[in-house]
Design an enzyme around this catalytic site. Sequence first.
Site, PDB file in Angstrom:
ATOM      1  N   PHE A 253      21.935  42.774  24.832  1.00 56.38           N
ATOM      2  CA  PHE A 253      22.880  41.785  24.291  1.00 56.38           C
ATOM      3  C   PHE A 253      22.200  40.687  23.500  1.00 56.38           C
ATOM      4  O   PHE A 253      22.786  39.643  23.237  1.00 56.38           O
ATOM      5  CB  PHE A 253      23.736  41.176  25.417  1.00 56.38           C
ATOM      6  CG  PHE A 253      24.296  42.178  26.374  1.00 56.38           C
ATOM      7  CD1 PHE A 253      25.175  43.154  25.938  1.00 56.38           C
ATOM      8  CD2 PHE A 253      23.930  42.176  27.712  1.00 56.38           C
ATOM      9  CE1 PHE A 253      25.677  44.104  26.804  1.00 56.38           C
ATOM     10  CE2 PHE A 253      24.438  43.121  28.586  1.00 56.38           C
ATOM     11  CZ  PHE A 253      25.308  44.083  28.143  1.00 56.38           C
ATOM     12  N   THR A 480      24.176  51.515  22.895  1.00 59.05           N
ATOM     13  CA  THR A 480      25.193  51.654  21.865  1.00 59.05           C
ATOM     14  C   THR A 480      25.476  53.097  21.487  1.00 59.05           C
ATOM     15  O   THR A 480      26.481  53.376  20.835  1.00 59.05           O
ATOM     16  CB  THR A 480      24.754  50.900  20.601  1.00 59.05           C
ATOM     17  OG1 THR A 480      23.450  51.342  20.226  1.00 59.05           O
ATOM     18  CG2 THR A 480      24.692  49.406  20.857  1.00 59.05           C
ATOM     19  N   ALA A 522      22.848  51.695  13.059  1.00 61.65           N
ATOM     20  CA  ALA A 522      23.440  52.929  12.534  1.00 61.65           C
ATOM     21  C   ALA A 522      23.185  53.062  11.042  1.00 61.65           C
ATOM     22  O   ALA A 522      22.776  54.127  10.558  1.00 61.65           O
ATOM     23  CB  ALA A 522      24.937  52.958  12.825  1.00 61.65           C
ATOM     24  N   LEU A 643      31.047  56.865  13.114  1.00 60.66           N
ATOM     25  CA  LEU A 643      30.234  58.065  13.306  1.00 60.66           C
ATOM     26  C   LEU A 643      30.623  58.836  14.557  1.00 60.66           C
ATOM     27  O   LEU A 643      30.614  60.062  14.562  1.00 60.66           O
ATOM     28  CB  LEU A 643      28.751  57.682  13.368  1.00 60.66           C
ATOM     29  CG  LEU A 643      28.183  56.993  12.125  1.00 60.66           C
ATOM     30  CD1 LEU A 643      26.731  56.611  12.367  1.00 60.66           C
ATOM     31  CD2 LEU A 643      28.302  57.886  10.905  1.00 60.66           C
ATOM     32  N   LYS A 646      34.026  58.103  20.181  1.00 60.98           N
ATOM     33  CA  LYS A 646      33.928  57.810  21.616  1.00 60.98           C
ATOM     34  C   LYS A 646      32.955  56.659  21.882  1.00 60.98           C
ATOM     35  O   LYS A 646      33.300  55.683  22.554  1.00 60.98           O
ATOM     36  CB  LYS A 646      33.495  59.053  22.393  1.00 60.98           C
ATOM     37  CG  LYS A 646      33.318  58.816  23.884  1.00 60.98           C
ATOM     38  CD  LYS A 646      32.941  60.088  24.638  1.00 60.98           C
ATOM     39  CE  LYS A 646      34.143  60.981  24.798  1.00 60.98           C
ATOM     40  NZ  LYS A 646      33.859  62.119  25.726  1.00 60.98           N
ATOM     41  N   VAL A 715      29.473  48.471  14.712  1.00 62.96           N
ATOM     42  CA  VAL A 715      30.545  47.999  15.588  1.00 62.96           C
ATOM     43  C   VAL A 715      30.039  47.237  16.810  1.00 62.96           C
ATOM     44  O   VAL A 715      30.824  46.858  17.670  1.00 62.96           O
ATOM     45  CB  VAL A 715      31.430  49.176  16.049  1.00 62.96           C
ATOM     46  CG1 VAL A 715      32.151  49.791  14.866  1.00 62.96           C
ATOM     47  CG2 VAL A 715      30.622  50.227  16.799  1.00 62.96           C
ATOM     48  N   GLU A 717      28.896  44.196  17.306  1.00 63.38           N
ATOM     49  CA  GLU A 717      29.290  42.800  17.475  1.00 63.38           C
ATOM     50  C   GLU A 717      30.764  42.503  17.201  1.00 63.38           C
ATOM     51  O   GLU A 717      31.351  41.621  17.818  1.00 63.38           O
ATOM     52  CB  GLU A 717      28.440  41.908  16.555  1.00 63.38           C
ATOM     53  CG  GLU A 717      27.247  41.271  17.226  1.00 63.38           C
ATOM     54  CD  GLU A 717      25.938  41.986  16.932  1.00 63.38           C
ATOM     55  OE1 GLU A 717      24.887  41.480  17.330  1.00 63.38           O
ATOM     56  OE2 GLU A 717      25.962  43.066  16.321  1.00 63.38           O
TER      57      GLU A 717
END
Length: 752
Positions: A253, A480, A522, A643, A646, A715, A717
């Site tokens: 985090f 992540t 990513a 991407l 899930k 995604v 944050e």
Amino acid sequence: MATQISPASGRDKFVGSAQNRVDGPAKVTGLAKYAGEFTSENLAHGYVVSSAITKGRITAIDSAAAEAVPGVLKVITHENRPSVAGEAEAYQDMVAPPGAPFRALYDETIAFSGQPVALVVAEDFDTARHAASLVKVSYEAQTPHTDIAALQDQSYDPPEKRGGIKTPPKPWGDASAAFDGAPIKVSEQYRIAHEHHNPMEPHASTVVVEDDGTYTVYDKIQGVANTQMYLTNAFGLKPEQVRCLNPYLGGGFGCGLRPQYQLFLAMLAAQDLGRSVRVVLTRDQMWSFTYRPGAIQTVSLGAEKNGVLQSLKHDALHGTSQFEDYQENVVNWSGILYRCDNVELTYRLSKLDTATPGDMRAPGAVTGMFALETAMDELAYATRIDPIQLRITNYTDTDPVEEKPYGSKALKDCFVQGAERFGWAKRTPEPRSMRDGKELVGWGMACGIWEALMMESSAKVTLTADGRLEVGNSTGDIGTGTYTILTQIAADALGLPMDHVTTKLGDTDLAKAPVAGGSWTAASSGTAVMKACRNVAEQAFKLARGLEGSPLANVDFDRIVFSKGRIEAAGDPSRGVALTDVLKASGQDRIEATETANPDKDFAKKYEAYTHSAVFAEVKIDEDLGIVRVTRIVSAIAAGKILNTKTARSQIMGAVVMGIGSALHEESMLDHRLGRFMNRNLGEYHVPSNADIHDIDVIFVEEEDKANPLGVKGVGEIGIVGTAAAISNAVFHATGKRIRDLPITVDKILAA
């Protein structure tokens, strides 16, 4: 503009679908090993002794009793600490703010509560812990200053910008005059408490001394390249002397971006004793460094009666340590989210007797957007305009600061889809107008925004003769799903099943990559993997076309596809050859490629890239007791290409839970008389439990962006930004009481 570089067919097989985590089995079965679990022959254990005061100096240390305990190897203090070769380098790391990073056991000065004052090293952990309790430290204490409110008159503009942090833009228009002349005015102060990250895995470092004098270091970190950089700076070592690994991370985090002091102490003891050493911090000691800084903000909005903004002023103040100028992008968001001709944004720091704060999920945006989006809700009530309509009225497709359009901005679609899923049309706008039995019901909403970043990153890809693919670089998977998405990208790129692809991360022996953070992994590592896969694909195709009697002899590269482990002519599967046959016939046991991906400078010259969200929250509040339940959250996210639906959904859900914590639970409580955080455990530092979390609905709004070849924005944050404001606004709608001080607790509701 960036172009597609994947050699796969136009039909994605794995990318864009819901796939289970490839690292999931290792984590749930206990096979995944973390920094404090690696061992070696002759491993010693270190235990940190923490300071009992916040500010002052050590006058004496008596370690005789500790040293007399059987099994104790040494007690290291500032008085006997070995010198290190890189002392002059000030222990810099790649995310350090301006100033002088903290140096453990450097001298007798105490700068913050819990500062390490000694390291007890013993043959086993229990002996080290017991002996540490016998170390007697005498102090000369001084009065600490940790109350930011009391130090507002001593605030200052940061003299040097922190890397990656944008200074507030120069004012445009005349915000003060426009505010004075506006028919509708809102001007309020908003506060957010200090918050600590509290990952499940505590910080730990295991330094293994190898027979050849080099070191293998297992460190709890979000990017091992940072650990290596820190150690080479602090100890004057060469990169080839220190291999750093962290294949798994039990939560970061942001507190895992910087190397923490246990790393320095473990290496210090390992060098001094000539043997391997592990140092693991306690939960209490996790409160002695990096945290989200509390902030005091003032937002002033002036508008016409139709809701059009005429003036926007946002001022923020938060604390930093005495030795570093930690900074965040707090007010900048207010200048880019809405259209306004008169804007003034100011940001200041105050020096506190604390450790340096640190990045915590969506640093700056969580803080700044709570204030802005709560103020926008107050303006909606003042103008009697629906909160969504008010935001649409002031919508902008162009960044007012950079004067460039956004590469994509589907925020309006977030409003539409989120409101429909939530049922916003059934909301009655008057506070206290909705009930469910004895509970008041409140509906609130807010916007979220975060940077869509990409960093330079490399990746290595190896295709072996058995038709298997290995990909990897040194970045980390902080939970992540990076292992999984890189596997998906590589599998699609070369037309292989996912179980034929192995992804390796968290090792400085792998291709260089940045720390995992900022929602850039990513885009950065994913693009690097794509480029490396294309290189391998081109090599494989060249070999295939050169085979005797090759069915691909007269086919160009842009007319072939990789599918089911084969190279085939597009539209004609009969003209193809298996990858395994290509390598066998060519006499090669592998094809390798390492590629580096960089941000698209041409795109950046023309466009700005941000993720956006619309967050809708329902709360139910016991009218007599003031107890708040967040019964529903709908989070509509515009983040480019998704991407893995899930793992991405899990990211947003986790971020929403953290947003609920920020809104209602989390507060690191400082006793300003002692300068110490008092609730330094998971019993007294409240975080949401299962009973606090109800329905979380995630919508991924379709959005196409060309900021990078993958079309992704990240995604990690965006899910937390705006969540606290949406909940705060829902609390006002339910109760008619505006709480501008997070967290919103029972006592504040009852007292309002």
